[in-house]
Design a protein around this motif. Structure first.
Motif, PDB file in Angstrom:
ATOM      1  N   VAL A  49      -6.679 -69.331  28.341  1.00 60.39           N
ATOM      2  CA  VAL A  49      -5.540 -70.227  28.141  1.00 60.39           C
ATOM      3  C   VAL A  49      -4.539 -69.632  27.155  1.00 60.39           C
ATOM      4  O   VAL A  49      -3.324 -69.785  27.326  1.00 60.39           O
ATOM      5  CB  VAL A  49      -6.023 -71.611  27.653  1.00 60.39           C
ATOM      6  CG1 VAL A  49      -4.837 -72.536  27.379  1.00 60.39           C
ATOM      7  CG2 VAL A  49      -6.939 -72.237  28.698  1.00 60.39           C
TER       8      VAL A  49
ATOM      9  N   VAL B 247      -2.031 -67.524  28.833  1.00 57.82           N
ATOM     10  CA  VAL B 247      -1.007 -68.301  29.536  1.00 57.82           C
ATOM     11  C   VAL B 247       0.043 -68.807  28.559  1.00 57.82           C
ATOM     12  O   VAL B 247       1.222 -68.954  28.908  1.00 57.82           O
ATOM     13  CB  VAL B 247      -1.669 -69.480  30.288  1.00 57.82           C
ATOM     14  CG1 VAL B 247      -0.618 -70.393  30.908  1.00 57.82           C
ATOM     15  CG2 VAL B 247      -2.605 -68.956  31.375  1.00 57.82           C
TER      16      VAL B 247
ATOM     17  N   ALA C 291       1.225 -75.086  34.323  1.00 60.53           N
ATOM     18  CA  ALA C 291       0.475 -73.852  34.111  1.00 60.53           C
ATOM     19  C   ALA C 291      -0.744 -74.093  33.239  1.00 60.53           C
ATOM     20  O   ALA C 291      -1.841 -73.602  33.524  1.00 60.53           O
ATOM     21  CB  ALA C 291       1.380 -72.789  33.477  1.00 60.53           C
TER      22      ALA C 291
ATOM     23  N   ALA D  70      -4.735 -73.868  34.442  1.00 62.53           N
ATOM     24  CA  ALA D  70      -5.500 -72.760  33.865  1.00 62.53           C
ATOM     25  C   ALA D  70      -6.666 -73.213  33.008  1.00 62.53           C
ATOM     26  O   ALA D  70      -7.438 -72.376  32.538  1.00 62.53           O
ATOM     27  CB  ALA D  70      -4.565 -71.891  33.023  1.00 62.53           C
ATOM     28  N   THR D  71      -6.815 -74.516  32.798  1.00 63.12           N
ATOM     29  CA  THR D  71      -7.780 -75.021  31.834  1.00 63.12           C
ATOM     30  C   THR D  71      -8.910 -75.782  32.507  1.00 63.12           C
ATOM     31  O   THR D  71      -8.652 -76.687  33.317  1.00 63.12           O
ATOM     32  CB  THR D  71      -7.087 -75.960  30.831  1.00 63.12           C
ATOM     33  OG1 THR D  71      -5.932 -75.317  30.298  1.00 63.12           O
ATOM     34  CG2 THR D  71      -8.027 -76.329  29.701  1.00 63.12           C
TER      35      THR D  71
ATOM     36  N   VAL E 223       0.280 -66.279  35.003  1.00 55.35           N
ATOM     37  CA  VAL E 223       0.692 -67.661  35.238  1.00 55.35           C
ATOM     38  C   VAL E 223       0.787 -67.957  36.725  1.00 55.35           C
ATOM     39  O   VAL E 223       0.530 -69.071  37.176  1.00 55.35           O
ATOM     40  CB  VAL E 223       2.039 -67.941  34.538  1.00 55.35           C
ATOM     41  CG1 VAL E 223       2.545 -69.337  34.862  1.00 55.35           C
ATOM     42  CG2 VAL E 223       1.897 -67.776  33.033  1.00 55.35           C
TER      43      VAL E 223
ATOM     44  N   ARG F 291      -1.089 -67.201  39.155  1.00 49.27           N
ATOM     45  CA  ARG F 291      -2.332 -67.581  39.807  1.00 49.27           C
ATOM     46  C   ARG F 291      -3.202 -68.419  38.891  1.00 49.27           C
ATOM     47  O   ARG F 291      -4.423 -68.299  38.871  1.00 49.27           O
ATOM     48  CB  ARG F 291      -3.087 -66.324  40.252  1.00 49.27           C
ATOM     49  CG  ARG F 291      -2.361 -65.531  41.305  1.00 49.27           C
ATOM     50  CD  ARG F 291      -3.119 -64.270  41.646  1.00 49.27           C
ATOM     51  NE  ARG F 291      -3.230 -63.380  40.497  1.00 49.27           N
ATOM     52  CZ  ARG F 291      -2.285 -62.544  40.110  1.00 49.27           C
ATOM     53  NH1 ARG F 291      -1.155 -62.507  40.761  1.00 49.27           N
ATOM     54  NH2 ARG F 291      -2.484 -61.752  39.066  1.00 49.27           N
ATOM     55  N   ALA F 292      -2.539 -69.232  38.059  1.00 54.71           N
ATOM     56  CA  ALA F 292      -3.297 -70.062  37.124  1.00 54.71           C
ATOM     57  C   ALA F 292      -4.151 -71.058  37.874  1.00 54.71           C
ATOM     58  O   ALA F 292      -3.644 -71.914  38.598  1.00 54.71           O
ATOM     59  CB  ALA F 292      -2.330 -70.799  36.198  1.00 54.71           C
ATOM     60  N   THR F 293      -5.456 -70.928  37.772  1.00 50.69           N
ATOM     61  CA  THR F 293      -6.389 -71.835  38.441  1.00 50.69           C
ATOM     62  C   THR F 293      -7.458 -72.275  37.452  1.00 50.69           C
ATOM     63  O   THR F 293      -7.753 -71.557  36.484  1.00 50.69           O
ATOM     64  CB  THR F 293      -7.071 -71.148  39.631  1.00 50.69           C
ATOM     65  OG1 THR F 293      -7.714 -69.948  39.177  1.00 50.69           O
ATOM     66  CG2 THR F 293      -6.068 -70.805  40.714  1.00 50.69           C
TER      67      THR F 293
ATOM     68  N   ARG G  84     -10.604 -72.609  35.410  1.00 50.91           N
ATOM     69  CA  ARG G  84     -11.699 -71.683  35.216  1.00 50.91           C
ATOM     70  C   ARG G  84     -12.925 -72.442  34.720  1.00 50.91           C
ATOM     71  O   ARG G  84     -12.795 -73.494  34.113  1.00 50.91           O
ATOM     72  CB  ARG G  84     -11.311 -70.607  34.186  1.00 50.91           C
ATOM     73  CG  ARG G  84     -10.016 -69.897  34.596  1.00 50.91           C
ATOM     74  CD  ARG G  84      -9.718 -68.784  33.627  1.00 50.91           C
ATOM     75  NE  ARG G  84      -8.403 -68.183  33.934  1.00 50.91           N
ATOM     76  CZ  ARG G  84      -8.011 -67.026  33.479  1.00 50.91           C
ATOM     77  NH1 ARG G  84      -8.810 -66.312  32.727  1.00 50.91           N
ATOM     78  NH2 ARG G  84      -6.832 -66.565  33.791  1.00 50.91           N
TER      79      ARG G  84
END
Length: 317
Positions: A127, A130, A245, A249-250, A309, A311-313, A315
């Motif tokens: 994170v 990002v 984002a 990403a989180t 950013v 492809r922020a998916t 995790r």
């Protein structure tokens, strides 16, 4: 309540304390709101959810001052400020309803059972990476007050334009700025869901670069209008992309911590941007100040690819 209490203040220091309390409350509210909004949104609609929220915020920035202008003329300044408690209480009721809906539909996570800053976990989850382009974006995100000041100065320099007329037109430009920001936020949400938040963030930064370049040159007429509209587009796109984002990403247990880190990044970045740009304005002129802010927006574009950013998916925790 702190904002409304300014209506009964009798000294400047009282206003300062109440405003500080109101902004502390905002710092508490924003991460909780964004976490709740993410939890209640479907996986493929997070961007649109934040787009609607940002659009509502910008529309409020138009309706609120217009309503206040009418109330000040009829009731006076103190009574108008006191009445600000009404939308505050309505917001509290709405938040309570949303929180009850969340408890009814969501499974309690480990993050809701223990208190932890989770900074190490955020870093391990990626994170903080990002947050790098988002920090660059905020370091170039000047307070709208500086845009209004620039417009007022440019308009007042025109022959036959008294300062009062210049200030009035500058406020109208600010209203147009917020209207464009609301529309841009709605578009940003849809784009973030379909194309990813990086494209939205890059477009926001580029909009700011062009708008700041115009303001640095010192345009009049159509150029000044374009600068405000581009800045409105930039903030509408950028804020929506930032929240989306971080949400994508989180992992869920760290979501509240991540939005808190985003809020801190935005607060420190905005303060730094305005303080440094204000000093540059005073010492070297507005052109240098807007050039400085534009440079940070260029850094936001460059670092957005490095930060992943696009492809922020979510995790795993």
């Amino acid at each position: 309540m702190a904002t409304a209490a300014i209506g009964v203040a009798t000294a400047v220091w009282q206003v300062a304390v109440l405003r500080a309390l109101a902004w502390v409350s905002r710092g508490l509210r924003s991460p909780a709101r964004d976490t709740l909004l993410t939890d209640l949104s479907r996986r493929g609609a997070v961007g649109r959810a934040f787009g609607v929220e940002r659009a509502g915020d910008n529309l409020g920035a138009i309706v609120g001052p217009l309503l206040a202008a009418v109330l000040v003329g009829t009731l006076g300044i103190r009574h108008t400020i006191l009445l600000s408690i009404v939308p505050g209480m309505l917001a509290a009721v709405a938040i309570t309803v949303a929180a009850r809906e969340a408890r009814r539909t969501l499974v309690e996570s480990a993050a809701r059972r223990r208190l932890s800053l989770g900074l190490g976990a955020l870093h391990r989850a990626g994170v903080t990476r990002v947050l790098v382009p988002l920090a660059c974006f905020e370091l170039g995100n000047l307070a709208t007050t500086l845009l209004i000041l620039r417009a007022t100065d440019l308009l007042a320099a025109r022959p036959g334009w008294p300062p009062s007329r210049a200030a009035s037109v500058a406020v109208l430009l600010y209203a147009a700025h917020n209207a464009v920001a609301a529309l841009a936020a709605l578009l940003a949400g849809a784009l973030a869901d379909t194309r990813g938040p990086r494209l939205v963030l890059v477009t926001a930064a580029v909009s700011y670069v062009v708008g700041y370049a115009l303001l640095a040159v010192g345009p009049r007429g159509a150029g000044l209008v374009a600068a405000f509209l581009l800045a409105g587009c930039g903030i509408g796109l950028g804020e929506t992309a930032s929240s989306t984002a971080v949400a994508l990403a989180t992992p869920e247990p760290l979501r509240g911590n991540a939005f808190g880190a985003l809020g801190l990044t935005q607060a420190v970045g905005d303060l730094g941007a305005t303080v440094v740009a204000g000093a540059l304005w005073a010492w070297l002129g507005p052109g240098v100040a807007f050039g400085y802010a534009g440079a940070w927006m260029v850094f936001a574009v460059i670092t957005s690819g490095y930060a992943g950013v696009a492809r922020a998916t979510p995790r795993p925790a």
